[in-house]
Scaffold this motif. Structure first.
Motif, short mmCIF file in Angstrom:
data_model
loop_
_atom_site.label_atom_id
_atom_site.label_comp_id
_atom_site.label_asym_id
_atom_site.label_seq_id
_atom_site.Cartn_x
_atom_site.Cartn_y
_atom_site.Cartn_z
N LEU A 79 0.84 -1.21 0.00
CA LEU A 79 0.00 0.00 0.00
C LEU A 79 0.87 1.25 0.00
CD1 LEU A 79 -2.83 -0.76 2.59
CD2 LEU A 79 -3.06 -0.51 0.14
N LEU A 126 2.19 0.88 3.90
CA LEU A 126 1.42 2.12 4.05
C LEU A 126 2.17 3.09 4.96
CD1 LEU A 126 -2.35 2.33 4.40
CD2 LEU A 126 -1.02 3.62 5.99
N GLY A 127 2.69 2.54 6.06
CA GLY A 127 3.46 3.35 6.99
C GLY A 127 4.70 3.90 6.33
N PHE A 128 5.35 3.09 5.53
CA PHE A 128 6.54 3.54 4.83
C PHE A 128 6.23 4.72 3.92
CE2 PHE A 128 8.33 3.30 0.60
CZ PHE A 128 9.62 3.71 0.87
N GLU A 182 3.87 6.84 4.25
CA GLU A 182 3.61 8.02 5.08
C GLU A 182 4.91 8.62 5.61
OE1 GLU A 182 0.66 9.81 5.82
OE2 GLU A 182 0.40 8.73 3.95
N ILE A 183 5.85 7.74 5.97
CA ILE A 183 7.14 8.23 6.48
C ILE A 183 7.83 9.06 5.41
CG2 ILE A 183 9.43 7.54 7.26
CD1 ILE A 183 8.13 5.19 8.69
N ARG A 220 6.46 10.67 3.01
CA ARG A 220 5.75 11.94 2.84
C ARG A 220 6.14 12.92 3.96
NH1 ARG A 220 1.07 14.18 4.37
NH2 ARG A 220 0.72 12.48 5.80
N VAL A 221 6.16 12.42 5.19
CA VAL A 221 6.50 13.29 6.31
C VAL A 221 7.92 13.80 6.18
CG1 VAL A 221 6.86 13.32 8.80
CG2 VAL A 221 4.84 12.24 7.87
N ASN A 276 9.35 17.76 5.71
CA ASN A 276 10.24 18.43 6.65
C ASN A 276 11.58 18.80 6.03
OD1 ASN A 276 9.04 18.55 9.46
ND2 ASN A 276 8.50 16.51 8.76
N PHE A 333 -1.48 8.53 1.02
CA PHE A 333 -1.88 7.13 0.85
C PHE A 333 -3.14 6.97 0.02
CE2 PHE A 333 -5.18 7.31 3.96
CZ PHE A 333 -4.74 8.21 4.90
N LEU A 334 -3.90 8.06 -0.17
CA LEU A 334 -5.07 7.94 -1.05
C LEU A 334 -4.62 7.64 -2.48
CD1 LEU A 334 -7.51 10.66 0.22
CD2 LEU A 334 -7.64 8.19 0.45
#
Lengths: 317, 301
Positions: free
Chosen positions: A60, A128-130, A132-133, A135-136, A140, A238-239
């Motif tokens: 994901l 999915l978490g990856f 998001e990481i 993106r974050v 930054n 993630f969308l």
């Protein structure tokens, strides 16, 4: 003759891309944009199909790989202040796309190795978490424009480059599936334990699938960035990953033509039905549920041995 | 150092909300062996039930008291239980004998459906949740301020967890639940109605999520249809951290994630808030996939 058929088809495809790209001035800007998006979505969905459909590793985080490719290639071309149109700019563009792809596949390796220990649900959440990481982290990093986004990417992507990548990817996938790697993917997907028992290295194959899928996602990201000329982290949330997953599931996991068709369909539909644009995600969601309940092999997926994949679970409960 | 105590209190308050959601994940995983992706969205629906019901209940009983809060919470728990049970009946039950991947995709679809269906029904803009818990400061020293909010959240969470523990370990249905989670087939051979037990698990999980939603919305009053995504994912991570299928583990994991997150927000940067829990997930899955309190399961061939 038959041995070279796919190579000949690839050549014809590339020539066709070149010919059609000469006509791009005659196509309205709006339609042209949709055609480009279709191409990019085909690349994204087909590369995810390699991971999800062939190797059976539910990921994901595809938008994360796309983001890495987009940012890497944009930094290269934007820092060189290229003039679109000059021959050298095209060469550098190829270089930038490839570096974007390589960077993405490097991260694919990073995710692939730890996630080998995971299956199904866990892998889905981890990827999915990856995403998001990623993106974050981009959000930054000030030199990437942080949340403001990264603008001033030269508009180098055109019909030819997008569809040349599409043609190469299809050629690549088609041949990959017939190679020992492809058989290995299917073996791992259908029954990992049995595959391991017959000497297939599931670990290595999963990493190969991740790395290759990520490579093409990175290239798709690069093409996207050089078409819209402005990128920001929220475009790769993630969308976006979910949308790509929907394309693969609707088309039929493991079916090359099915996924291409659904990528085309799901790109055109929201545009054609502007009136229902606000219902788009709801329709996607319902599509996922209904397809899983009624036709788990996907709308168009009847090609390869898909039925075995969806056979009744026989594991002891 | 001055901040440390305050951060810990805030973290425990947030963590106990995560723990409540995590309990739902862990229980459903226990009986069905799959991640109910839509759990975070059931949480979101709980908050919206509270949002629409609270003004009516306030005007009916007059004033924002603890009773209003209680009624709103029970109402949200009832609605979400019904929702959870129907999700299971419509989407998951027909697929129970199918491969896990099919159920996983359906769960993702269900989650997206609730999120974007919610956007259509409630509107995409954030809404202000009515303040149900009167916010007065209870303890106030130079470096520590504890409001009624944190106390109500922590106390309610503890009470609910004790209640859940009682249900799971001391009642007949709870015993049946543990039997099903231990071995589906053997449990059904012993005369346990699997469908009832699964529905009951969804009732428990969803009502905990609803209670968590009311508490969460009282602390962070801006609610929107996508608000369930991140608390849901973090609660899932908490469940994995504690060892999925383990109730104590879920509570412990929730607290750890909550405290960790407040620390990152306070000492590093609020923007890394969401990334930290995912990093924890990746680390725990590499290091000890069975979680802190989980037991290792051997794979049967």
């Amino acid at each position: 003759m038959k041995r070279h058929l796919s190579k000949i088809l690839l050549l014809i495809g590339l020539i066709l891309c070149a010919v059609v790209s000469l006509l791009q001035g005659y196509i309205g800007a709006y339609y042209f944009q949709i055609i480009i998006y279709i191409g990019i979505n085909i690349i994204l969905a087909s590369s995810l199909n390699l991971i999800n459909g062939f190797a059976g590793q539910f990921s994901l985080g595809h938008a994360g790989f796309m983001a890495i490719g987009a940012y890497t290639s944009s930094i290269i071309t934007a820092s060189l202040h290229l003039q679109p149109g000059s021959p050298i700019s095209h060469l550098i563009f190829i270089g930038a796309l490839l570096s974007g792809g390589l960077m993405a596949s490097f991260f694919g390796l990073l995710v692939g190795i730890p996630s080998l220990r995971l299956k199904g649900d866990y892998l889905a959440i981890t990827t999915l978490g990856f995403g998001e990481i990623i993106r974050v982290i981009i959000q930054n990093m000030d030199f990437l424009g942080a949340a403001r986004g990264f603008s001033g990417v030269p508009k180098l992507a055109n019909f030819f480059w997008v569809y040349a990548v599409v043609a190469i990817l299809i050629f690549f996938l088609h041949n990959l599936i017939k190679s020992t790697y492809g058989k290995g993917f299917l073996a791992v997907r259908d029954d990992e334990i049995a595959a391991e028992a017959t000497g297939v290295s599931a670990t290595r194959l999963k990493v190969v699938a991740f790395v290759t899928g990520a490579f093409f996602a990175g290239i798709a990201g690069g093409l996207y960035a050089h078409f819209v000329t402005y990128i920001n982290p929220s475009q790769f949330g993630f969308l976006r990953s979910f949308e790509i997953v929907v394309m693969v599931v609707v088309g039929g996991m493991g079916s090359i033509p099915g996924v291409i068709l659904s990528a085309i369909l799901l790109t055109i539909l929201p545009e054609a039905l502007r009136a229902i644009a606000q219902y788009r995600m709801v329709i996607y969601a319902l599509l996922l549920i209904i397809i899983m309940l009624v036709r788990p092999q996907g709308l168009f997926g009847a090609g390869i041995n898909i039925k075995r994949y969806f056979k009744k679970s026989t594991e002891p409960v | 150092m001055n901040q440390l105590l305050q951060q810990i209190v805030n973290g425990i308050s947030l963590g106990s909300i995560y723990a409540l959601i995590a309990l739902g994940y862990t229980m459903i995983y226990g009986v069905l062996r799959f991640i109910n992706f839509a759990h975070g969205d059931v949480f979101m629906i709980g908050a919206f039930v509270g949002f629409y019901a609270a003004p009516h209940i306030m005007s009916a009983t007059g004033g924002s008291t603890i009773i209003v809060c209680l009624i709103v919470m029970i109402l949200a728990m009832l609605v979400c239980s019904a929702l959870g049970v129907s999700i299971e009946k419509v989407a998951y039950r027909p697929l129970r004998s199918r491969p896990k991947l099919t159920v996983l995709i359906t769960a993702i679809g269900m989650s997206l459906f609730l999120e974007f269906g919610g956007q259509l029904v409630f509107g995409p803009d954030p809404k202000l949740f009515p303040s149900l818990i009167p916010s007065t400061t209870v303890i106030s020293t130079s470096n520590l301020v504890i409001g009624t909010n944190s106390i109500v959240v922590i106390v309610t969470a503890i009470l609910l967890m004790l209640l859940l523990r009682f249900i799971v370990f001391n009642t007949k249905l709870g015993t049946a639940m543990r039997a099903v989670s231990f071995n589906h087939r053997a449990a059904s051979l012993m005369g346990i109605n699997i469908d009832t037990v699964i529905s009951f698990t969804f009732v428990l999980g969803s009502s905990l999520a609803a209670a968590a939603a009311i508490l969460y919305a009282s602390v962070y009053p801006s609610i929107n249809p996508l608000m369930g995504i991140f608390p849901g994912l973090k609660a899932f991570i908490a469940a994995v951290l504690g060892g999925i299928g383990n109730l104590t583990g879920a509570a412990l994991g929730g607290l750890i994630i909550g405290v960790l997150e407040t620390f990152v927000t306070g000492y590093i940067s609020p923007t890394f808030r969401d990334a930290i829990s995912f990093s924890v997930l990746i680390l725990i899955l590499i290091g000890k996939p069975s979680g802190l309190l989980g037991r290792n399961e051997t794979e049967k061939v």
